[in-house]
Design an enzyme around this catalytic site. Structure first.
Site, mmCIF file in Angstrom:
data_model
loop_
_atom_site.group_PDB
_atom_site.id
_atom_site.type_symbol
_atom_site.label_atom_id
_atom_site.label_comp_id
_atom_site.label_asym_id
_atom_site.label_seq_id
_atom_site.Cartn_x
_atom_site.Cartn_y
_atom_site.Cartn_z
ATOM 1 N N LYS A 120 -1.918 4.409 14.170
ATOM 2 C CA LYS A 120 -2.718 3.285 13.670
ATOM 3 C C LYS A 120 -3.679 2.899 14.786
ATOM 4 C CE LYS A 120 -2.997 0.611 9.994
ATOM 5 N NZ LYS A 120 -2.761 0.959 8.581
ATOM 6 N N ASP A 123 -8.560 0.610 6.848
ATOM 7 C CA ASP A 123 -7.521 -0.404 6.631
ATOM 8 C C ASP A 123 -8.298 -1.713 6.474
ATOM 9 O OD1 ASP A 123 -4.489 -0.932 6.693
ATOM 10 O OD2 ASP A 123 -5.177 -2.388 8.154
HETATM 11 P P1 NDP Z 1 -8.980 -5.623 2.721
HETATM 12 O O1 NDP Z 1 -9.602 -6.001 3.999
HETATM 13 O O2 NDP Z 1 -9.797 -4.870 1.732
HETATM 14 O O3 NDP Z 1 -8.402 -6.920 1.991
HETATM 15 C C1 NDP Z 1 -7.440 -7.767 2.542
HETATM 16 C C2 NDP Z 1 -7.394 -8.994 1.665
HETATM 17 O O4 NDP Z 1 -6.338 -9.839 2.064
HETATM 18 C C3 NDP Z 1 -8.677 -9.812 1.743
HETATM 19 O O5 NDP Z 1 -8.969 -10.325 0.478
HETATM 20 C C4 NDP Z 1 -8.305 -10.925 2.721
HETATM 21 O O6 NDP Z 1 -9.041 -12.118 2.559
HETATM 22 C C5 NDP Z 1 -6.881 -11.147 2.299
HETATM 23 N N1 NDP Z 1 -6.127 -11.805 3.351
HETATM 24 C C6 NDP Z 1 -6.129 -11.534 4.674
HETATM 25 N N2 NDP Z 1 -5.335 -12.380 5.318
HETATM 26 C C7 NDP Z 1 -4.824 -13.194 4.375
HETATM 27 C C8 NDP Z 1 -3.926 -14.264 4.412
HETATM 28 N N3 NDP Z 1 -3.401 -14.672 5.567
HETATM 29 N N4 NDP Z 1 -3.610 -14.881 3.238
HETATM 30 C C9 NDP Z 1 -4.144 -14.460 2.057
HETATM 31 N N5 NDP Z 1 -5.003 -13.460 1.986
HETATM 32 C C10 NDP Z 1 -5.327 -12.824 3.120
HETATM 33 O O7 NDP Z 1 -7.658 -4.818 3.083
HETATM 34 P P2 NDP Z 1 -6.822 -3.838 2.186
HETATM 35 O O8 NDP Z 1 -6.804 -4.299 0.775
HETATM 36 O O9 NDP Z 1 -7.242 -2.469 2.484
HETATM 37 O O10 NDP Z 1 -5.370 -4.009 2.834
HETATM 38 C C11 NDP Z 1 -4.445 -4.993 2.393
HETATM 39 C C12 NDP Z 1 -3.060 -4.647 2.923
HETATM 40 O O11 NDP Z 1 -2.668 -3.352 2.431
HETATM 41 C C13 NDP Z 1 -2.933 -4.562 4.443
HETATM 42 O O12 NDP Z 1 -1.619 -4.948 4.790
HETATM 43 C C14 NDP Z 1 -3.097 -3.064 4.707
HETATM 44 O O13 NDP Z 1 -2.514 -2.675 5.926
HETATM 45 C C15 NDP Z 1 -2.337 -2.509 3.517
HETATM 46 N N6 NDP Z 1 -2.646 -1.131 3.173
HETATM 47 C C16 NDP Z 1 -3.936 -0.752 2.865
HETATM 48 C C17 NDP Z 1 -4.189 0.539 2.497
HETATM 49 C C18 NDP Z 1 -5.535 0.968 2.036
HETATM 50 O O14 NDP Z 1 -5.665 2.109 1.557
HETATM 51 N N7 NDP Z 1 -6.573 0.139 2.122
HETATM 52 C C19 NDP Z 1 -3.127 1.578 2.505
HETATM 53 C C20 NDP Z 1 -1.810 1.046 2.753
HETATM 54 C C21 NDP Z 1 -1.596 -0.247 3.108
HETATM 55 P P3 NDP Z 1 -10.504 -12.328 3.220
HETATM 56 O O15 NDP Z 1 -11.432 -11.610 2.271
HETATM 57 O O16 NDP Z 1 -10.688 -13.787 3.243
HETATM 58 O O17 NDP Z 1 -10.431 -11.708 4.584
#
Ligand code: NDP
Length: 450
Positions: free
Chosen positions: A124, A164
């Site tokens: 990572k 990510d």
């Molecule tokens: P993104 O950056 O696309 O989205 C993350 C989302 O979570 C955003 O809407 C963000 O809000 C929100 N968020 C962040 N912090 C908080 C919080 N404290 N409370 C509520 N909402 C929050 O990331 P991903 O969708 O790619 O990733 C989401 C999760 O999935 C992570 O844990 C990542 O490690 C995991 N993951 C992702 C993969 C992928 O293919 N993308 C693969 C496997 C796991 P805001 O817009 O305000 O920042």
């Protein structure tokens, strides 16, 4: 033995953060019953070696903003374990990024990648750079500066980073462009590339769709239930959340929530994906507050209104819950509320979004609980499909990738459910996932020697 390793870990590094210890502690506790089953695990010091990263890279990233001001950020890559294949895992750009956080994510990645059955190791990386509010050119300059420091340490058969939080196909495109310029090579050194040059179809959808394919299989096998017509709650509003909501809707479920770091939306008629995408899939992600203005009947609940240690989304009655935002976003109090409201399944889309006490409660009370390392493995699996396509210079069509993803998620469910049964912890998918993943990695570590 597990206590000794955890105590040593706590002592050995001050940079260690709680999420890393939390992840290691969960895994080692699951492994305790099997560690004595094979004397080679102790003889080869498998646990001690497994909790220590192969390499922790930290570098300075210097870049110029649009006003020619110099900025400096920390860049990292944690290459944790490559027993099963080249290091593989995403890059996260977010101000909260630290070595400790990335160690937790890289450690989890070893197990996730092992569960896919594919030849990929765990890593990572990322930076404490905050992409929010930056112009496209600033993002480009930052990505180029980041890659200038990272490129000597990665390669298509060495370490293949992906996206990510904060790193999508735009950032991967800029990173790839710089790698190509620095090395004069054109190979699959990054996954999650835009489709226009080497990306796989379905990579953007893969994690969210995979989460729902996993849930579908688990519900069918364990409860003879389907998602059709069921109310589901989803947190997050990013890549994983959007595609989880999309697939839930395609299967006839009613996904009624989403959230960002400022607040949550409850839309009892089902999230309007068109509006959500308009707000979130652009350079300047807009606040979800705007969703409630555009969609009559929906409610916006700002974060400041949550009670301490609870999150608005998990107070809403649902059949199944899908935490898809970030780590430790579902607490014990949230878990109690979900149980009280009759939730039958919690399927993690994010990495480690559920606090350990909440997981314990779910398992004790018979709620089907799937850890992210199993249910969100679809993203890394399609990343590996992208590596395969790049290596053979092929392009697979959407149906082929989708079919392979669905099959792979069903296999992961079967693997962890069978392992849990075999080790006398039926329906404990946390132990099932940790044991199944560990056995594959440990075997490779033993066969490769010390
Ligand atoms: P993104 O950056 O696309 O989205 C993350 C989302 O979570 C955003 O809407 C963000 O809000 C929100 N968020 C962040 N912090 C908080 C919080 N404290 N409370 C509520 N909402 C929050 O990331 P991903 O969708 O790619 O990733 C989401 C999760 O999935 C992570 O844990 C990542 O490690 C995991 N993951 C992702 C993969 C992928 O293919 N993308 C693969 C496997 C796991 P805001 O817009 O305000 O920042």
């Amino acid at each position: 033995m597990v206590e000794k390793i955890l105590a040593n870990l706590e002592k050995s590094t001050c940079a260690v953060d709680n999420t890393f210890l939390q992840a290691v502690s969960e895994v080692l506790t699951s492994l305790e019953p099997i560690i004595k089953s094979d004397p080679r695990y102790e003889q080869f010091a498998i646990l001690e070696r497994l909790v220590t990263p192969d390499r922790v890279l930290q570098f300075k990233v210097q870049w110029l903003d649009d006003n020619n001001q110099v900025h400096i950020n920390n860049g990292y890559r944690i290459q944790f374990n490559n027993s099963l294949g080249p290091y593989k895992g995403g890059l996260r750009f977010h101000p909260s990024v630290t070595t400790g956080m990335l160690k937790f994510l890289a450690f989890e990645q070893i197990f996730k990648n092992s569960l896919t059955g594919l030849p990929i190791g765990g890593a990572k990386g990322g930076s404490d750079f905050d992409p929010k509010g930056k112009s496209d050119f600033e993002i480009m300059r930052f990505c180029r500066a980041f890659m200038r420091e990272l490129y000597p340490f990665i390669g298509a058969r060495v370490d293949v980073p992906a996206g990510d939080i904060g790193v999508g196909s735009r950032e991967i495109g800029y990173l790839f462009g710089e790698y190509k310029r620095m090395t004069h090579t054109y190979d699959g050194v990054l996954s999650g590339k835009p489709y226009a040059f080497g990306g796989s179809l379905m990579r953007p959808q893969a994690t969210g769709y995979g989460v729902v394919y996993f849930a579908k299989e688990m519900l069918k096998e364990e409860l003879q239930e389907s998602l059709e017509g069921k109310v589901c709650t989803v947190s997050g509003a990013g890549n994983v959340a959007i595609h989880t909501i999309e697939k839930l809707q395609q299967l006839g479920a009613l996904a009624v929530t989403c959230s960002d770091s400022e607040g949550s939306i409850y839309d009892p008629r089902g999230i309007d994906l068109h509006v959500l995408r308009e707000l979130k899939e652009n350079t300047y992600r807009l606040s979800l507050r705007e969703y409630a203005i555009r969609v009559p009947g929906s409610v916006y609940i700002p974060k400041s209104e949550y009670l301490e240690k609870t999150h608005a989304i998990w107070q809403i009655p649902c059949f199944a819950a899908f935490p898809c935002a970030t780590q430790n976003e579902l607490t014990l109090l949230d878990a109690k509320k979900l149980l009280e409201n009759g939730c039958v399944a919690v399927v993690e889309g994010a990495n480690m979004p559920t606090e350990p006490e909440a997981i314990e409660l779910f398992i004790r009370e018979g709620v089907l609980f799937s850890p992210g390392k199993a249910s969100n493995a679809g993203g890394v699996a399609v990343s590996e499909f992208e590596m395969s396509q790049n290596a053979s210079m092929e392009k697979w069509d959407f149906e082929k990738v989708d079919r392979k993803l669905d099959e792979l998620m069903r296999q992961i469910y079967k693997r962890i459910a069978l392992t849990a049964k075999e080790y006398g912890v039926e329906r404990n998918f946390v132990d099932g996932a940790n044991i199944a993943a560990f056995k594959r990695v440990a075997e490779a570590m033993i066969l490769e020697g010390v």
